[in-house]
Design a protein around this motif. Structure first.
Motif, PDB file in Angstrom:
ATOM      1  N   SER A 161       0.693  -1.391   0.097  1.00 13.89           N
ATOM      2  CA  SER A 161      -0.375  -0.171  -0.183  1.00 13.89           C
ATOM      3  C   SER A 161       0.713   1.515  -0.080  1.00 13.89           C
ATOM      4  CB  SER A 161      -0.617   0.106   1.144  1.00 13.89           C
ATOM      5  OG  SER A 161      -0.239   0.430   2.224  1.00 13.89           O
ATOM      6  N   SER A 162       1.485   1.040   0.180  1.00 11.69           N
ATOM      7  CA  SER A 162       3.016   2.235   0.378  1.00 11.69           C
ATOM      8  C   SER A 162       4.152   2.267  -1.004  1.00 11.69           C
ATOM      9  CB  SER A 162       4.198   1.606   1.824  1.00 11.69           C
ATOM     10  OG  SER A 162       4.427   1.271   0.892  1.00 11.69           O
ATOM     11  N   HIS A 163       3.593   1.533  -2.149  1.00 14.76           N
ATOM     12  CA  HIS A 163       3.527   2.279  -3.348  1.00 14.76           C
ATOM     13  C   HIS A 163       3.198   2.455  -4.028  1.00 14.76           C
ATOM     14  CE1 HIS A 163       7.612  -0.855  -3.698  1.00 14.76           C
ATOM     15  NE2 HIS A 163       6.692  -1.287  -2.450  1.00 14.76           N
ATOM     16  N   THR A 164       3.093   4.221  -4.147  1.00 22.14           N
ATOM     17  CA  THR A 164       1.928   4.893  -3.760  1.00 22.14           C
ATOM     18  C   THR A 164       1.713   5.360  -6.083  1.00 22.14           C
ATOM     19  OG1 THR A 164       2.463   6.755  -3.209  1.00 22.14           O
ATOM     20  CG2 THR A 164       1.551   7.670  -4.910  1.00 22.14           C
ATOM     21  N   GLU A 165       2.968   4.929  -7.034  1.00 24.27           N
ATOM     22  CA  GLU A 165       2.750   4.318  -8.056  1.00 24.27           C
ATOM     23  C   GLU A 165       1.771   3.562  -8.650  1.00 24.27           C
ATOM     24  OE1 GLU A 165       5.802   4.194 -11.909  1.00 24.27           O
ATOM     25  OE2 GLU A 165       6.843   4.729 -10.440  1.00 24.27           O
ATOM     26  N   LEU A 166       2.443   2.373  -7.811  1.00 21.03           N
ATOM     27  CA  LEU A 166       1.718   1.312  -8.261  1.00 21.03           C
ATOM     28  C   LEU A 166      -0.118   1.047  -7.757  1.00 21.03           C
ATOM     29  CD1 LEU A 166       3.587  -1.487  -6.899  1.00 21.03           C
ATOM     30  CD2 LEU A 166       3.510  -0.619  -9.477  1.00 21.03           C
ATOM     31  N   ILE A 167      -0.430   2.261  -6.872  1.00 19.30           N
ATOM     32  CA  ILE A 167      -1.374   2.134  -6.204  1.00 19.30           C
ATOM     33  C   ILE A 167      -1.969   3.222  -7.901  1.00 19.30           C
ATOM     34  CG2 ILE A 167      -3.151   2.954  -5.165  1.00 19.30           C
ATOM     35  CD1 ILE A 167      -2.443   0.260  -4.022  1.00 19.30           C
ATOM     36  N   THR A 168      -1.330   4.192  -7.574  1.00 21.35           N
ATOM     37  CA  THR A 168      -1.764   5.407  -8.941  1.00 21.35           C
ATOM     38  C   THR A 168      -2.475   4.293 -10.351  1.00 21.35           C
ATOM     39  OG1 THR A 168      -1.037   6.954  -7.639  1.00 21.35           O
ATOM     40  CG2 THR A 168      -1.410   7.536 -10.124  1.00 21.35           C
ATOM     41  N   GLN A 169      -1.378   3.672 -10.453  1.00 16.97           N
ATOM     42  CA  GLN A 169      -1.714   3.008 -12.039  1.00 16.97           C
ATOM     43  C   GLN A 169      -3.321   2.418 -11.744  1.00 16.97           C
ATOM     44  OE1 GLN A 169      -0.471   3.558 -14.776  1.00 16.97           O
ATOM     45  NE2 GLN A 169       2.051   4.637 -14.110  1.00 16.97           N
ATOM     46  N   ILE A 170      -3.104   1.011 -10.540  1.00 17.42           N
ATOM     47  CA  ILE A 170      -4.267   0.572 -10.783  1.00 17.42           C
ATOM     48  C   ILE A 170      -5.833   1.470 -10.994  1.00 17.42           C
ATOM     49  CG2 ILE A 170      -5.083  -0.740  -9.023  1.00 17.42           C
ATOM     50  CD1 ILE A 170      -2.849  -1.630  -8.235  1.00 17.42           C
ATOM     51  N   GLY A 171      -5.738   2.362  -9.744  1.00 15.70           N
ATOM     52  CA  GLY A 171      -6.899   3.371 -10.367  1.00 15.70           C
ATOM     53  C   GLY A 171      -6.932   3.941 -11.361  1.00 15.70           C
ATOM     54  N   ARG A 172      -5.958   3.999 -12.137  1.00 19.47           N
ATOM     55  CA  ARG A 172      -6.511   4.882 -13.302  1.00 19.47           C
ATOM     56  C   ARG A 172      -7.233   4.252 -14.031  1.00 19.47           C
ATOM     57  NH1 ARG A 172      -1.711   5.484 -16.855  1.00 19.47           N
ATOM     58  NH2 ARG A 172      -3.087   6.663 -18.342  1.00 19.47           N
ATOM     59  N   LYS A 173      -9.238   4.831 -14.513  1.00 19.79           N
ATOM     60  CA  LYS A 173      -9.407   5.005 -15.052  1.00 19.79           C
ATOM     61  C   LYS A 173      -9.320   3.161 -16.765  1.00 19.79           C
ATOM     62  CE  LYS A 173     -12.689   8.284 -14.156  1.00 19.79           C
ATOM     63  NZ  LYS A 173     -13.771   9.513 -15.033  1.00 19.79           N
ATOM     64  N   THR A 174      -8.297   4.203 -17.582  1.00 17.90           N
ATOM     65  CA  THR A 174      -7.506   3.153 -18.612  1.00 17.90           C
ATOM     66  C   THR A 174      -6.354   2.982 -17.737  1.00 17.90           C
ATOM     67  OG1 THR A 174      -7.287   5.037 -20.360  1.00 17.90           O
ATOM     68  CG2 THR A 174      -9.579   3.963 -20.092  1.00 17.90           C
ATOM     69  N   LEU A 175      -5.900   2.159 -18.637  1.00 16.24           N
ATOM     70  CA  LEU A 175      -4.169   1.667 -18.626  1.00 16.24           C
ATOM     71  C   LEU A 175      -3.571   1.257 -19.654  1.00 16.24           C
ATOM     72  CD1 LEU A 175      -1.974   1.761 -16.337  1.00 16.24           C
ATOM     73  CD2 LEU A 175      -2.807  -0.442 -15.433  1.00 16.24           C
ATOM     74  N   PRO A 176      -2.881   1.672 -20.372  1.00 15.73           N
ATOM     75  CA  PRO A 176      -2.718   1.448 -21.983  1.00 15.73           C
ATOM     76  C   PRO A 176      -1.921  -0.198 -22.021  1.00 15.73           C
ATOM     77  CG  PRO A 176      -1.772   3.632 -21.026  1.00 15.73           C
ATOM     78  CD  PRO A 176      -2.826   3.025 -20.641  1.00 15.73           C
ATOM     79  N   ILE A 177      -1.939  -0.507 -22.800  1.00 16.30           N
ATOM     80  CA  ILE A 177      -1.298  -2.032 -22.586  1.00 16.30           C
ATOM     81  C   ILE A 177       0.502  -2.325 -22.712  1.00 16.30           C
ATOM     82  CG2 ILE A 177      -0.187  -4.078 -24.237  1.00 16.30           C
ATOM     83  CD1 ILE A 177      -3.685  -3.785 -24.026  1.00 16.30           C
ATOM     84  N   GLN A 178       1.284  -1.524 -22.640  1.00 18.11           N
ATOM     85  CA  GLN A 178       2.665  -0.944 -22.062  1.00 18.11           C
ATOM     86  C   GLN A 178       2.803  -0.674 -20.488  1.00 18.11           C
ATOM     87  OE1 GLN A 178       4.904  -1.278 -24.444  1.00 18.11           O
ATOM     88  NE2 GLN A 178       6.619  -1.292 -22.465  1.00 18.11           N
ATOM     89  N   GLU A 179       1.548  -0.008 -20.546  1.00 18.15           N
ATOM     90  CA  GLU A 179       1.844   0.644 -18.708  1.00 18.15           C
ATOM     91  C   GLU A 179       1.427  -0.736 -17.618  1.00 18.15           C
ATOM     92  OE1 GLU A 179      -0.246   3.966 -18.169  1.00 18.15           O
ATOM     93  OE2 GLU A 179       1.351   5.024 -19.183  1.00 18.15           O
TER      94      GLU A 179
END
Length: 607
Positions: free
Chosen positions: A78-96
């Protein structure tokens, strides 16, 4: 028609000794055996309790260690802010998505032996699993599952939850787990920077692997080790038999599990009495180990057999010993009884020895002596009974003792010396009336007024002696004029009041004599305002007056009581009421006797 009654058969002494010996020894053996069996069972139960407690504690430590590692990893994730941010995005491109997957594989690793796989499920449709992609169904709808909604719940600000059993139908057919099997999970609600829940981190447990670990921890053939959720549903068990079922526990066990984190006790599990140990796991889940009582009794089976054989051998040995004891007693006793039966009425002689046992020789010797004395004792007892009543009456007629007479004469001398002629004359008159009544009225039963006049004269002498410190009060019913009573009943009671209640030193002393008429009887109340008696003294006096023996040293109250009972029965006699510091009351209960009721000789006629 005359019928012979069947005579009750009386057992022989030798048989009674044998029977008592067998009964007592059998009872002792049974008690001893029961104690041994009880102690053995207690030792077995204590051992089972301790073993069960240790096994449960060790298994709980292993599971809790896994849970602690998972929680630590969840908090770290839960302290990995970037990972949480990526999971919370509405869409996530294939590369990401690929970059995120590589990052997650680095961060998320299996913890402990019980973890099957780890999920990351985002509300944006992103799904990650430590299982290869070929092992997962590509189009599985995670977001409609109840367990996913429970994993995302943050009710009561609880982010880490234990998820109960749920299907594993998200695996593909190429993965070696069928969808019919279930698992349970631990979840962590993932939040973005704004505090909104955007997904869940889920650790799925391998139930089969956990069951193997639990099975290796069991130590009894029929023992069970199970993991229960907060609703007592079995989520893992060493033999899988009750997986997904609710374990039915007695109220005693439920209360103990609610009040304590761990414990060991006896109760019913699924209707069967068991020895149960429990440890709290994670979020109020319970790891329980339970062994049926029948399994514990199975261990005691060999002990019961050995104990039963030992008791049987001891009983058989007791029987042999009892038979031998019976034979050794029966022969000399039979010889003694035969000799007694052969005694002739003209020659009361019994051989006093030769009966093998010293006690029997002593019995024979004593019996022979009794035969010689029996006639003498009968005659002596008969004569004693004839003299008993005369002795009691003689004792009562001798109540005017020399001590009283000498005191009265001394008082008379004093009055004469001082010239008190009138007082001296009164003393002489009172004393002469008493002597005439005591010495010349031989009747056993006299008119009640005559007895009352005698007691008045007796009290007048004491009143003069104590110079006003003693008063006498009378309350006599007129009905007594035509009735009779035994002679010399009241004077010993009055003397007792003066001697004991006032200790011959009265001060403001009062003796009150009342005669009351009741149905069929008169009750004479002799009351004093003296020291009274304690409860113990009153009980001792009550016991003393009820003794039937004649005591020539104490011929007062007891002789009065026994004389009344002898003449008129046990419904009459003397009653004593006293309280320490409040005086004493003697109550004489006598029947109403008229002149026509008196037989020749002064005794009352039989009704």
């Amino acid at each position: 028609m005359y019928m012979n009654k069947k005579k009750r058969k009386i057992p022989l002494l030798s048989q009674a000794v044998r029977n008592y010996y067998l009964i007592v020894n059998t009872c002792l053996l049974l008690v001893f055996g029961s104690c041994i069996l009880f102690i053995t069972m207690k030792i077995l139960v204590d051992r089972e309790s301790r073993t069960s407690e240790i096994i449960t504690e060790q298994a709980a430590l292993s599971i809790n260690s896994t849970f602690d590692d998972i929680i630590a990893q969840m908090v770290s994730f839960s302290s990995h802010t970037e990972l949480i941010t990526q999971i919370g995005r509405k869409t996530l491109p294939i590369q990401e998505q690929l970059d995120l997957e590589r990052e997650l594989k680095t961060v998320l690793k299996k913890t402990g032996l019980f973890i099957k796989d780890i999920f990351v499920v985002g509300d944006n449709g992103y799904v990650f699993s430590t299982i290869t992609a070929s092992g997962m169904l590509p189009d599985y709808d995670y977001w409609s599952q109840d367990w996913y909604h429970e994993a995302k719940s943050t009710e009561d600000k609880i982010y880490i939850r234990m998820l109960g059993l749920h299907p594993q139908d998200f695996y593909s057919s190429g993965f070696p787990v069928t969808s019919s099997k279930e698992t349970f999970s631990m979840s962590f609600a993932l939040q973005n920077a704004r505090g909104n829940v955007v997904g869940a981190l889920i650790y799925n447990f391998d139930i089969d692997q956990m069951a193997e670990i639990l099975n290796s921890s069991t130590y009894e053939r029929n023992g069970k080790l199970a993991l229960l959720d907060e609703n007592n549903v079995v989520v893992s068990q060493n033999d899988h038999r009750q997986l997904g079922e609710t374990l039915v526990l007695s109220d005693k066990i439920l209360d103990a599990m609610d009040e304590n984190k761990n414990g060991t006790l006896q109760g019913t599990v699924n209707g069967q009495t068991c020895l149960l140990s429990f440890q709290t796991i994670g979020r109020n889940w319970k790891l329980v180990s339970y062994v049926p009582q029948s399994e514990i009794l199975r261990h005691a089976g060999s002990m019961v057999v050995v104990l039963a054989l030992t008791l049987a051998a001891c009983l058989f040995l007791n029987l042999l010993i009892a038979s031998q004891v019976t034979r050794s007693i029966r022969k000399p006793i039979r010889k003694l009884t035969e000799n007694i039966q052969n005694i002739e009425s003209e020659h009361l002689v019994l051989e006093p020895n030769g009966y093998q046992y010293q006690e029997l020789d002593q019995i024979a010797e004593k019996f022979s002596g009794l035969l010689d004395r029996v006639d003498t004792l009968i005659q002596k007892d008969y004569k004693s009974q004839l003299l008993l009543n005369k002795f009691r009456l003689y004792s009562l007629q001798s109540q005017i003792n020399p001590h009283f007479l000498m005191n009265t004469l001394q008082q008379l001398q004093t009055e004469i010396v001082y010239g008190n002629v009138e007082v001296s004359n009164d003393i002489v008159v009172s004393l002469s009336k008493m002597l005439r009544y005591s010495l010349y009225h031989y009747e056993a039963i006299v008119p009640i007024p005559m007895e009352l006049q005698y007691i008045r004269s007796y009290l007048e002498l004491f009143i003069r002696k104590y110079e006003g410190e003693l008063r006498a009060e009378y309350e006599i019913t007129e009905e007594v004029e035509q009735y009779y009573m035994p002679k010399l009943l009241l004077q010993p009671v009055v003397e007792n009041c003066i001697t004991h209640a006032f200790q011959e030193n009265p001060e403001n002393a009062v003796i009150r004599i009342e005669v009351k008429s009741e149905e069929g009887r008169f009750r004479f109340f002799i009351k004093d305002n003296g020291h009274g008696m304690s409860q113990k003294q009153l009980e001792e006096l009550a016991m003393d007056i009820n003794r039937p023996e004649v005591d020539d040293k104490r011929i007062g109250i007891r002789n009065i009581h026994q004389r009344i009972r002898l003449l008129y029965g046990t419904s009459y006699g003397v009653e004593i009421i006293s309280e320490e510091g409040s005086g004493t009351c003697f109550i004489l209960s006598l029947p109403k006797i008229k002149a026509e009721d008196i037989a020749e000789g002064g005794e009352r006629r039989s009704q």
